[in-house]
Write an enzyme that holds these catalytic residues in place. Structure first.
Site, PDB file in Angstrom:
ATOM      1  N   GLY A  58      13.238  -9.587 -42.094  1.00  0.00           N
ATOM      2  CA  GLY A  58      12.294 -10.383 -41.302  1.00  0.00           C
ATOM      3  C   GLY A  58      12.314 -10.030 -39.823  1.00  0.00           C
ATOM      4  O   GLY A  58      11.321 -10.259 -39.123  1.00  0.00           O
ATOM      5  N   GLU A  99      14.832  -6.239 -48.544  1.00  0.00           N
ATOM      6  CA  GLU A  99      14.501  -7.396 -49.378  1.00  0.00           C
ATOM      7  C   GLU A  99      14.511  -7.104 -50.873  1.00  0.00           C
ATOM      8  O   GLU A  99      14.956  -7.931 -51.676  1.00  0.00           O
ATOM      9  CB  GLU A  99      13.125  -7.972 -48.997  1.00  0.00           C
ATOM     10  CG  GLU A  99      13.110  -8.720 -47.680  1.00  0.00           C
ATOM     11  CD  GLU A  99      12.791  -7.832 -46.483  1.00  0.00           C
ATOM     12  OE1 GLU A  99      12.993  -6.595 -46.573  1.00  0.00           O
ATOM     13  OE2 GLU A  99      12.347  -8.373 -45.455  1.00  0.00           O
ATOM     14  N   GLU A 142       9.978  -7.241 -39.633  1.00  0.00           N
ATOM     15  CA  GLU A 142       8.617  -7.767 -39.836  1.00  0.00           C
ATOM     16  C   GLU A 142       8.102  -8.472 -38.579  1.00  0.00           C
ATOM     17  O   GLU A 142       6.919  -8.410 -38.260  1.00  0.00           O
ATOM     18  CB  GLU A 142       8.594  -8.700 -41.047  1.00  0.00           C
ATOM     19  CG  GLU A 142       8.786  -7.932 -42.355  1.00  0.00           C
ATOM     20  CD  GLU A 142       8.856  -8.843 -43.559  1.00  0.00           C
ATOM     21  OE1 GLU A 142       9.799  -9.667 -43.616  1.00  0.00           O
ATOM     22  OE2 GLU A 142       7.966  -8.760 -44.414  1.00  0.00           O
ATOM     23  N   ALA A 168      15.967 -12.829 -41.991  1.00  0.00           N
ATOM     24  CA  ALA A 168      16.047 -14.241 -42.386  1.00  0.00           C
ATOM     25  C   ALA A 168      17.493 -14.713 -42.330  1.00  0.00           C
ATOM     26  O   ALA A 168      18.413 -13.940 -42.617  1.00  0.00           O
ATOM     27  CB  ALA A 168      15.503 -14.389 -43.801  1.00  0.00           C
TER      28      ALA A 168
END
Ligand code: HXC
Length: 276
Positions: free
Chosen positions: A134, A157, A137, A88
């Site tokens: 992310g 995270e 992910e 992110a």
């Protein structure tokens, strides 16, 4: 034939406290060659961090490439030699209010969390460096993952006060087992490409300079298969992760039947005609 760059949608819509934001400067590039679409995340100055615009463009290309008859397989990589994606965009996140982040999760998350995973066509992540949060992910949304020797992975995270909320807590244990996923997520530790291969997060590790050649060769070998059976096989394989065996076998049959309607199988079996 090489067509580049192909534009998949101009601009994006971002949730921004209810305000709409738009941009015409793409943060990804798409080229299509030989049935393979190569998507490159193009924010190398911030390690291809996933800001709202990039995530919106990923949602867009997933939809558009699935509908593009010239594309059979999609490869995703990051621009530059440092990162696939460092996750992110923390600078953007830091500027947003709690209310904005809450809205983003309510309205945007459901479209993002399976945007690539829900593609009918096979997808390959070519992981060329940092693959964090992310970014990992996103890679986990892909069907297959190749990594270069310099790739570094982590889901950090929890250390940032959250948890992997873009599919990480669900897809990682399905790939590597619950206990190993717990260790990686609860410690947030970094691990290298060879450990990722041992764990089953990546299919294969290749030297940095060979990554794209290997990813494109794998993609082409899949793209050469008949389109219908390719897509139906992916559908049936995915069902194995979501159902009990009896339901999975039923899903397999439902995926198999439409293959009869394509003439690919008749062409393939023709050379056996007449032999006993
Ligand atoms: C925004 C990022 C970024 C990120 C790197 N940059 N990662 N910007 N969001 N995730 C920017 C840096 O600020 C810097 O910009 C430039 O990219 C180069 O990074 P450096 O740190 O100078 O490079 P290096 O020393 O090689 O370190 C690379 C790195 C490190 C190990 C990837 O940048 C890093 O730890 N980044 C954060 C990774 C991370 O924690 N990601 C979030 C995962 S959690 P400037 O302008 O300074 O040159 C997640 C879910 C959301 O994705 C979590 C919610 C909180």
């Amino acid at each position: 034939m090489l067509r580049q760059p192909k534009q998949y949608g101009m601009g994006y819509t971002a949730l921004n406290g209810g305000r709409m934001a738009a941009s015409t400067t793409d943060v990804k590039r798409v080229t299509v060659d030989d049935g393979v679409a190569l998507v490159t995340l193009t924010r190398p100055h911030v390690m291809n961090a996933l800001n709202l615009q990039l995530r919106a463009e990923i949602i867009e290309f997933a939809r558009d490439l699935d509908a593009d008859p010239s594309v059979s397989v999609v490869v995703i990589t990051g621009e530059g030699d440092k990162a696939f994606s460092a996750g992110a965009d923390l600078k953007e996140r830091g500027r947003r209010t709690t209310a904005e982040l809450y809205d983003e999760r309510r309205f945007f998350r459901s479209r993002w969390v399976s945007a690539v995973a829900s593609m009918a066509k096979p997808t390959i992540a070519a992981i060329n460096g940092y693959c964090l949060g992310g970014g990992l992910e996103l890679a986990l949304q892909c069907d297959l993952r190749l990594a270069s020797e310099n790739a570094t992975f982590a889901l950090p995270e929890v250390g940032l006060g959250f948890l992997p909320g873009a599919g990480g807590t669900q897809r990682l244990p399905r790939e590597i087992g619950l206990q190993k996923a717990k260790e990686l997520i609860l410690t947030g530790r970094r691990f290298d490409a060879h450990e990722a291969e041992r764990l089953g997060i990546v299919l294969r590790v290749v030297p940095r300079e060979e990554l794209m050649t290997a990813a494109m060769a794998l993609a082409r070998s899949i793209a050469r298969q008949p389109r219908m059976s390719l897509i139906q096989a992916k559908l049936a394989l995915n069902a194995s992760q979501e159902t009990m065996l009896s339901g999975g076998l039923q899903a397999e049959n439902e995926a198999w039947l439409p293959c009869l309607l394509s003439d690919a199988w008749q062409g393939k079996l023709k050379r056996f005609e007449g032999s006993s």
